[in-house]
Motif scaffolding. Sequence first.
Motif, PDB file in Angstrom:
ATOM      1  N   GLY A  92       1.193  -1.194  -0.493  1.00 14.12           N
ATOM      2  CA  GLY A  92       0.363   0.144   0.027  1.00 14.12           C
ATOM      3  C   GLY A  92       0.793   1.622   0.318  1.00 14.12           C
ATOM      4  O   GLY A  92       0.133   2.159   0.022  1.00 14.12           O
ATOM      5  N   ASN A  93       2.172   1.429  -0.084  1.00 17.57           N
ATOM      6  CA  ASN A  93       3.196   2.729  -0.372  1.00 17.57           C
ATOM      7  C   ASN A  93       3.061   2.926  -1.479  1.00 17.57           C
ATOM      8  O   ASN A  93       2.633   2.726  -2.557  1.00 17.57           O
ATOM      9  CB  ASN A  93       4.396   2.010   0.058  1.00 17.57           C
ATOM     10  CG  ASN A  93       4.425   1.668   2.005  1.00 17.57           C
ATOM     11  OD1 ASN A  93       5.644   1.016   1.929  1.00 17.57           O
ATOM     12  ND2 ASN A  93       3.722   2.037   2.591  1.00 17.57           N
ATOM     13  N   SER A  94       3.219   4.406  -1.766  1.00 14.79           N
ATOM     14  CA  SER A  94       2.780   5.012  -2.310  1.00 14.79           C
ATOM     15  C   SER A  94       4.267   4.600  -3.437  1.00 14.79           C
ATOM     16  O   SER A  94       5.593   4.809  -2.606  1.00 14.79           O
ATOM     17  CB  SER A  94       2.749   6.673  -2.587  1.00 14.79           C
ATOM     18  OG  SER A  94       4.108   7.361  -1.646  1.00 14.79           O
ATOM     19  N   HIS A  95       4.877   4.725  -5.084  1.00 16.71           N
ATOM     20  CA  HIS A  95       5.692   4.439  -5.360  1.00 16.71           C
ATOM     21  C   HIS A  95       6.527   5.604  -4.738  1.00 16.71           C
ATOM     22  O   HIS A  95       7.906   5.031  -4.591  1.00 16.71           O
ATOM     23  CB  HIS A  95       5.937   4.898  -6.818  1.00 16.71           C
ATOM     24  CG  HIS A  95       6.922   4.614  -7.302  1.00 16.71           C
ATOM     25  ND1 HIS A  95       7.340   3.323  -8.085  1.00 16.71           N
ATOM     26  CD2 HIS A  95       7.842   5.467  -7.792  1.00 16.71           C
ATOM     27  CE1 HIS A  95       8.148   3.782  -8.323  1.00 16.71           C
ATOM     28  NE2 HIS A  95       8.734   4.695  -8.637  1.00 16.71           N
ATOM     29  N   GLN A  96       6.733   6.619  -4.301  1.00 22.07           N
ATOM     30  CA  GLN A  96       7.181   7.053  -3.766  1.00 22.07           C
ATOM     31  C   GLN A  96       8.596   6.739  -2.466  1.00 22.07           C
ATOM     32  O   GLN A  96       9.074   6.692  -2.406  1.00 22.07           O
ATOM     33  CB  GLN A  96       7.148   8.806  -3.787  1.00 22.07           C
ATOM     34  CG  GLN A  96       7.012  10.050  -4.964  1.00 22.07           C
ATOM     35  CD  GLN A  96       5.846  11.177  -4.431  1.00 22.07           C
ATOM     36  OE1 GLN A  96       4.921  10.719  -4.494  1.00 22.07           O
ATOM     37  NE2 GLN A  96       6.894  12.250  -4.458  1.00 22.07           N
ATOM     38  N   GLU A  97       7.417   6.501  -1.995  1.00 18.90           N
ATOM     39  CA  GLU A  97       7.672   6.162  -0.117  1.00 18.90           C
ATOM     40  C   GLU A  97       7.906   5.044   0.059  1.00 18.90           C
ATOM     41  O   GLU A  97       9.308   4.489   0.229  1.00 18.90           O
ATOM     42  CB  GLU A  97       6.688   6.042   0.325  1.00 18.90           C
ATOM     43  CG  GLU A  97       6.606   5.047   1.327  1.00 18.90           C
ATOM     44  CD  GLU A  97       5.498   5.832   3.249  1.00 18.90           C
ATOM     45  OE1 GLU A  97       5.936   5.377   3.991  1.00 18.90           O
ATOM     46  OE2 GLU A  97       4.602   5.585   2.115  1.00 18.90           O
ATOM     47  N   ALA A  98       7.952   4.070  -2.146  1.00 18.09           N
ATOM     48  CA  ALA A  98       8.067   2.204  -1.858  1.00 18.09           C
ATOM     49  C   ALA A  98       9.397   2.964  -2.283  1.00 18.09           C
ATOM     50  O   ALA A  98      10.363   1.340  -1.696  1.00 18.09           O
ATOM     51  CB  ALA A  98       7.971   1.698  -2.416  1.00 18.09           C
ATOM     52  N   GLU A  99       9.605   3.468  -3.094  1.00 14.37           N
ATOM     53  CA  GLU A  99      11.664   3.247  -4.016  1.00 14.37           C
ATOM     54  C   GLU A  99      12.489   4.169  -2.507  1.00 14.37           C
ATOM     55  O   GLU A  99      13.565   3.639  -2.654  1.00 14.37           O
ATOM     56  CB  GLU A  99      11.533   4.732  -4.956  1.00 14.37           C
ATOM     57  CG  GLU A  99      13.158   4.175  -5.167  1.00 14.37           C
ATOM     58  CD  GLU A  99      13.224   5.287  -6.451  1.00 14.37           C
ATOM     59  OE1 GLU A  99      14.040   5.410  -7.099  1.00 14.37           O
ATOM     60  OE2 GLU A  99      11.548   4.634  -7.302  1.00 14.37           O
ATOM     61  N   LEU A 100      11.851   5.338  -2.160  1.00 10.79           N
ATOM     62  CA  LEU A 100      12.628   5.914  -0.792  1.00 10.79           C
ATOM     63  C   LEU A 100      13.176   5.009  -0.031  1.00 10.79           C
ATOM     64  O   LEU A 100      14.200   4.428   0.798  1.00 10.79           O
ATOM     65  CB  LEU A 100      12.114   7.022  -0.076  1.00 10.79           C
ATOM     66  CG  LEU A 100      11.707   8.423  -0.851  1.00 10.79           C
ATOM     67  CD1 LEU A 100      10.944   9.291  -0.343  1.00 10.79           C
ATOM     68  CD2 LEU A 100      13.577   9.011  -0.777  1.00 10.79           C
ATOM     69  N   LYS A 101      11.841   4.588   0.705  1.00 11.69           N
ATOM     70  CA  LYS A 101      11.876   2.736   2.080  1.00 11.69           C
ATOM     71  C   LYS A 101      13.023   1.826   1.041  1.00 11.69           C
ATOM     72  O   LYS A 101      13.884   0.963   1.838  1.00 11.69           O
ATOM     73  CB  LYS A 101      10.995   2.511   2.453  1.00 11.69           C
ATOM     74  CG  LYS A 101      10.405   3.613   3.464  1.00 11.69           C
ATOM     75  CD  LYS A 101      11.375   4.316   4.638  1.00 11.69           C
ATOM     76  CE  LYS A 101       9.896   4.894   4.679  1.00 11.69           C
ATOM     77  NZ  LYS A 101      10.968   5.705   6.206  1.00 11.69           N
TER      78      LYS A 101
END
Length: 603
Positions: A345-354
């Motif tokens: 459920g993470n956004s692409h932005q958050e998923a890539e950062l994390k």
Amino acid sequence: MSTETLNKELLRGGQFLVKETKCEDVFTLEDLSEEQKMMRESTKEFVDRELWAHWERFEQKDYAYTEECMKKAGELGLLSVAVPESCGGMGMGFVSTMLVCDYISGATGSFSTAFGAHTGIGTMPITLYGTEEQKQKYVPKLASGEWFGAYCLTEPGAGSDANSGKTKAVRSKDGKYYSISGQKMWISNAGFCKLFIVFARIEDDKNITGFIVENDPDNGISLGDEEKKLGIHSSSTRQVFFNETKVPVENMLSERGNGFKIAMNALNIGRIKLAAACLDAQRRVTGEAVKYANERIQFKTPIANFGAIKVKIARMATNAYAGESACYRAAKDIEDRIAIREAEGNSHQEAELKGVEEYAIECSILKVAVSEDVQDTTDEGIQIFGGMGFSADTPMESAWRDARISRIYEGTNEINRMLAVGMLVKKAMRGHVDLLGPATAVGEELMGIPSFETPDFSELFSEEKELLARLKKVFLMVAGSAVQKYGTELDKHQQLLMAASDILIEIYMAESTLLRTEKNAKRFGEDSQAAQIAMAKLYLYEAVDTTIQKGKEAIVSFAEGDEQRIMLMGLKRFTKYTNQPNVVALRTQIADKIAADGGYTFD
């Protein structure tokens, strides 16, 4: 593979040290999809046609040609691989972005720097931290090459200590804009960029803040002269001066005070991509050196037949092979972690950062290892060319100079060495990596009676994998004792940290090389991987030597008396071969294969 299964099998960052990785679970260059292979070939064609064929122009400080080539790269879509489709990009996975970064960077450091600065730190902060309005306004132009980006972080008094910058951002009384004033230096692409990512401090904030600033000389922006540099001659590098440059409040990037976080996360991604950007340079330099060695006749024989030259060729090829193995292993781990987070459920932005942040340790390891290998490779390339290598009429001389900056980019190698161990210890304290249990077990093993049974080493790499497991024990012994002794003061013992880091680096690189080779030997047959098997064994042999040297250095720096004696005995026990490899034969086998192929062909 389902997300649930992937999540169970995928190790977290740093866990390679305490958990076994199966060769089937690592990604290698041999696993590329047909689409990725086509992308690689089109990138290589562009490089051969536009960059390699004109390498002299880059040495003549032809900044306009660098910009011209960047525009052509944009037309081919090479600037948009990592950009989401919603922002006008291809939206491809992390492995594909690494692949393009790898193969586009081999011909010249000037273009490699321009490409990396634009697609990475010039574009990525907006795609990862920007609002939807910011992304739609700026990213499509950056993805197409209509605009080029630059990154303004470093200042005369703020280099490695990035958060100490003095550039100020003052909000206007009506609250509509900020006035930015300050000096930035070593800004890549400054001479032809249309957009800056600028970091400045608002009032007396603890942390800096990021801003998106359009390059308008009528808005208080001026540039210094092009810097005179050791290498990357056609990379535009200038100082940038801001004098009450007005920036609309809506151009603040992320939240106030979030600039340091943006900068650090950009560096994590930049580190692994910098490692990738050093790979094809190694392949090309090795290829040119082998071609020359095959053609250069001395004492009535090609110098490629001399043992002293074979040592160099084997070293160059082995380091390139190890770098490939580790870079693509880590890239796929990051890509899989991003996919897991998006599925949760993470956004692409958050998923890539994390996803990238999860493997920050591996990113630092790769940055150090591969940047130092490319410097070694270019140095050996000059040596094989002899006097001609020292001449600017051959590409060896420029390759050596261009390679030197890679040990400074994205945080110096000294900083990254200390970061790798420091981040691992922090992960252990948070419970993300269990170091305490394995370190305690190693301590108990040191006090016990060693086994004198001869293990069964009948399978491929069975002895090498057992030895690698013992190298991990060396790190746990050193790091565990050091943490116990110094606790939160460990970061003040930099020489100890750097020695421990060198052991950690060799473990990851050697393991990646063994796993790649084992995987390919199983599916393609051992006979087809004979030279690769030799390279994996040679790399591990040299990793053991490094571990012995750095282990001694670390142990005597903090242990005394019986403790020191026991740990040194443990070091000797953990680094002992049962069957010592014939390294002369391994080097000869590798070099003969490369000479017969006329260059590096293992990718």
